[in-house]
Design an enzyme around this catalytic site. Structure first.
Site, PDB file in Angstrom:
ATOM      1  N   GLU A   1      -3.725  -9.718   3.440  1.00  0.00           N
ATOM      2  CA  GLU A   1      -4.559  -9.514   4.624  1.00  0.00           C
ATOM      3  C   GLU A   1      -5.683 -10.551   4.738  1.00  0.00           C
ATOM      4  OE1 GLU A   1      -3.484  -7.135   2.626  1.00  0.00           O
ATOM      5  OE2 GLU A   1      -2.760  -5.430   3.798  1.00  0.00           O
TER       6      GLU A   1
ATOM      7  N   GLU B   1       0.841  -1.217   0.000  1.00  0.00           N
ATOM      8  CA  GLU B   1       0.000   0.000   0.000  1.00  0.00           C
ATOM      9  C   GLU B   1       0.874   1.264   0.000  1.00  0.00           C
ATOM     10  OE1 GLU B   1      -2.284  -1.233   3.510  1.00  0.00           O
ATOM     11  OE2 GLU B   1      -4.083  -1.149   2.294  1.00  0.00           O
TER      12      GLU B   1
HETATM   13  N1  COA Z   1       4.553  -8.127  11.190  1.00  0.00           N
HETATM   14  C1  COA Z   1       5.417  -8.413  12.181  1.00  0.00           C
HETATM   15  N2  COA Z   1       6.519  -9.148  12.001  1.00  0.00           N
HETATM   16  C2  COA Z   1       6.771  -9.601  10.758  1.00  0.00           C
HETATM   17  C3  COA Z   1       5.932  -9.331   9.675  1.00  0.00           C
HETATM   18  C4  COA Z   1       4.780  -8.549   9.925  1.00  0.00           C
HETATM   19  N3  COA Z   1       3.940  -8.211   8.945  1.00  0.00           N
HETATM   20  N4  COA Z   1       6.425  -9.929   8.571  1.00  0.00           N
HETATM   21  C5  COA Z   1       7.568 -10.530   8.959  1.00  0.00           C
HETATM   22  N5  COA Z   1       7.769 -10.331  10.282  1.00  0.00           N
HETATM   23  C6  COA Z   1       8.889 -10.827  11.098  1.00  0.00           C
HETATM   24  C7  COA Z   1       8.750 -12.297  11.428  1.00  0.00           C
HETATM   25  O1  COA Z   1       7.886 -12.481  12.534  1.00  0.00           O
HETATM   26  C8  COA Z   1      10.174 -12.658  11.712  1.00  0.00           C
HETATM   27  O2  COA Z   1      10.521 -12.203  12.995  1.00  0.00           O
HETATM   28  P1  COA Z   1      11.204 -13.237  14.079  1.00  0.00           P
HETATM   29  O3  COA Z   1      12.467 -13.662  13.412  1.00  0.00           O
HETATM   30  O4  COA Z   1      11.403 -12.398  15.294  1.00  0.00           O
HETATM   31  O5  COA Z   1      10.234 -14.345  14.230  1.00  0.00           O
HETATM   32  C9  COA Z   1      10.953 -11.802  10.723  1.00  0.00           C
HETATM   33  O6  COA Z   1      10.090 -10.734  10.374  1.00  0.00           O
HETATM   34  C10 COA Z   1      11.347 -12.544   9.478  1.00  0.00           C
HETATM   35  O7  COA Z   1      10.188 -13.109   8.909  1.00  0.00           O
HETATM   36  P2  COA Z   1      10.043 -14.661   8.536  1.00  0.00           P
HETATM   37  O8  COA Z   1       8.590 -14.985   8.466  1.00  0.00           O
HETATM   38  O9  COA Z   1      10.878 -15.490   9.451  1.00  0.00           O
HETATM   39  O10 COA Z   1      10.700 -14.671   7.074  1.00  0.00           O
HETATM   40  P3  COA Z   1      10.350 -15.649   5.875  1.00  0.00           P
HETATM   41  O11 COA Z   1      11.350 -15.371   4.816  1.00  0.00           O
HETATM   42  O12 COA Z   1      10.183 -17.034   6.347  1.00  0.00           O
HETATM   43  O13 COA Z   1       8.899 -15.169   5.350  1.00  0.00           O
HETATM   44  C11 COA Z   1       7.238 -13.556   4.668  1.00  0.00           C
HETATM   45  C12 COA Z   1       8.744 -13.893   4.801  1.00  0.00           C
HETATM   46  C13 COA Z   1       7.159 -12.107   4.206  1.00  0.00           C
HETATM   47  C14 COA Z   1       6.593 -14.479   3.626  1.00  0.00           C
HETATM   48  C15 COA Z   1       6.550 -13.739   6.037  1.00  0.00           C
HETATM   49  O14 COA Z   1       7.290 -13.044   7.023  1.00  0.00           O
HETATM   50  C16 COA Z   1       5.136 -13.190   6.079  1.00  0.00           C
HETATM   51  O15 COA Z   1       4.224 -13.827   5.557  1.00  0.00           O
HETATM   52  N6  COA Z   1       4.931 -12.021   6.704  1.00  0.00           N
HETATM   53  C17 COA Z   1       3.622 -11.424   6.901  1.00  0.00           C
HETATM   54  C18 COA Z   1       3.108 -10.777   5.634  1.00  0.00           C
HETATM   55  C19 COA Z   1       1.701 -10.251   5.865  1.00  0.00           C
HETATM   56  O16 COA Z   1       0.767 -10.983   6.071  1.00  0.00           O
HETATM   57  N7  COA Z   1       1.556  -8.910   5.801  1.00  0.00           N
HETATM   58  C20 COA Z   1       0.283  -8.262   5.979  1.00  0.00           C
HETATM   59  C21 COA Z   1       0.088  -7.841   7.403  1.00  0.00           C
HETATM   60  S1  COA Z   1      -1.491  -7.115   7.699  1.00  0.00           S
END
Ligand code: COA
Length: 258
Positions: free
Chosen positions: A132, A112
């Site tokens: 989301e 966004e």
């Molecule tokens: N909010 C808070 N923390 C987040 C985050 C978010 N939206 N996205 C990633 N992080 C954090 C993870 O919790 C992790 O922290 P930790 O190591 O303390 O556990 C760190 O960032 C790395 O993320 P991780 O998930 O381990 O990396 P990955 O390469 O396995 O996956 C993504 C990457 C982007 C696919 C995955 O992090 C994800 O799906 N994130 C959320 C995306 C999302 O739904 N966004 C919309 C929110 S409304």
């Protein structure tokens, strides 16, 4: 002002803002959003001609901070989303153009935020999505409105309803991003585009941005009137006189922003 979650730097007519919370993939928590708001004040006070927005590490921004969101009451969540909506609209309405430089995840509020910028330049490493729906919610800071305007209704619904993540190639194909380059060329490409803009009359750039943005909110008839009113002001500026004169004298114009 010292920031914890972002970095701001002014150089070469550009304001660089870097989201700097790489261990959390630059998840946009309240603190990051508040710092961004303050940074925008600094950008507005500066003489920067273009704002460059990027993320450190593996992400542009992986969305709203899910952990923070989960601790909030429904009313606090609404307030949080509204803060994001207003922040992103402020970026969209900045006098100077903004370029999002995307080299990793741009998800949820990160996507966004990128969509609120004027131009999106990404590397092949970038990934996009509005996930989301996977969390039982919907985009709350402009995603449902800006995505269809960029990629069309059907494609926007496909992305928002499935919550799927797409590659940079796919994002480029559908028009979600404007430029796609190799990672090593990313910054230079953004600077090259920024420099072309920075060399123009800042008044003309700002009016051009306002006119094109009106496409979002006005009918064609009103938009045409608005365009003409901005054009009418511009033709009487010193920069316009200089631009026309320089062309006839076969030299580069020297715009002064007047
Ligand atoms: N909010 C808070 N923390 C987040 C985050 C978010 N939206 N996205 C990633 N992080 C954090 C993870 O919790 C992790 O922290 P930790 O190591 O303390 O556990 C760190 O960032 C790395 O993320 P991780 O998930 O381990 O990396 P990955 O390469 O396995 O996956 C993504 C990457 C982007 C696919 C995955 O992090 C994800 O799906 N994130 C959320 C995306 C999302 O739904 N966004 C919309 C929110 S409304």
């Amino acid at each position: 002002m010292d920031f914890e979650r972002i970095e701001i730097e002014f150089s070469d007519r550009f304001a660089y803002i870097t989201l700097n919370r790489p261990d959390k993939l630059n998840a946009l928590d309240r603190k990051t959003r508040s710092e961004l708001l303050i940074a925008l004040d600094e950008v507005e006070k500066s003489s920067a001609r273009v704002m460059m927005l990027k993320g450190s590490g593996r992400a542009f921004a992986a969305g709203a901070d899910i952990y923070e969101l989960s601790k909030r009451s429904p009313l606090e969540c609404i307030d949080f989303a509204k803060f994001g909506t207003d922040l992103f609209t402020r970026i969209e309405e900045l006098e100077i153009p903004s370029i999002a430089i995307i080299n990793g995840f741009a998800l949820g509020a990160g996507c966004e935020l990128a969509m609120a910028c004027d131009i999106r330049v990404a590397s092949f490493k970038a990934k996009f999505g509005l996930p989301e729906i996977n969390l039982g919610i919907i985009p709350g800071s402009g995603g449902t409105q800006r995505l269809p305007r960029l990629v069309g209704m059907g494609m926007a619904k496909k992305l928002i309803l499935t919550g799927e993540m797409i590659s940079a190639e796919e994002a480029y194909r559908i028009g979600l991003i404007d430029v796609l380059v190799d990672e090593k060329e990313l910054m230079n490409k953004a600077k090259e585009i920024g420099m072309k803009i920075a060399e123009k009359s800042p008044v003309a750039v700002s009016f051009a941005k306002k006119a094109v943005n009106a496409y979002y909110s006005m009918s064609l008839k009103d938009g045409l009137k608005y365009e003409l009113s901005l054009f009418s002001v511009l033709v009487s500026t010193e920069d316009a006189k200089e631009g026309l004169k320089a062309f006839m004298e076969k030299r580069k114009p020297e715009f002064k922003g007047k």
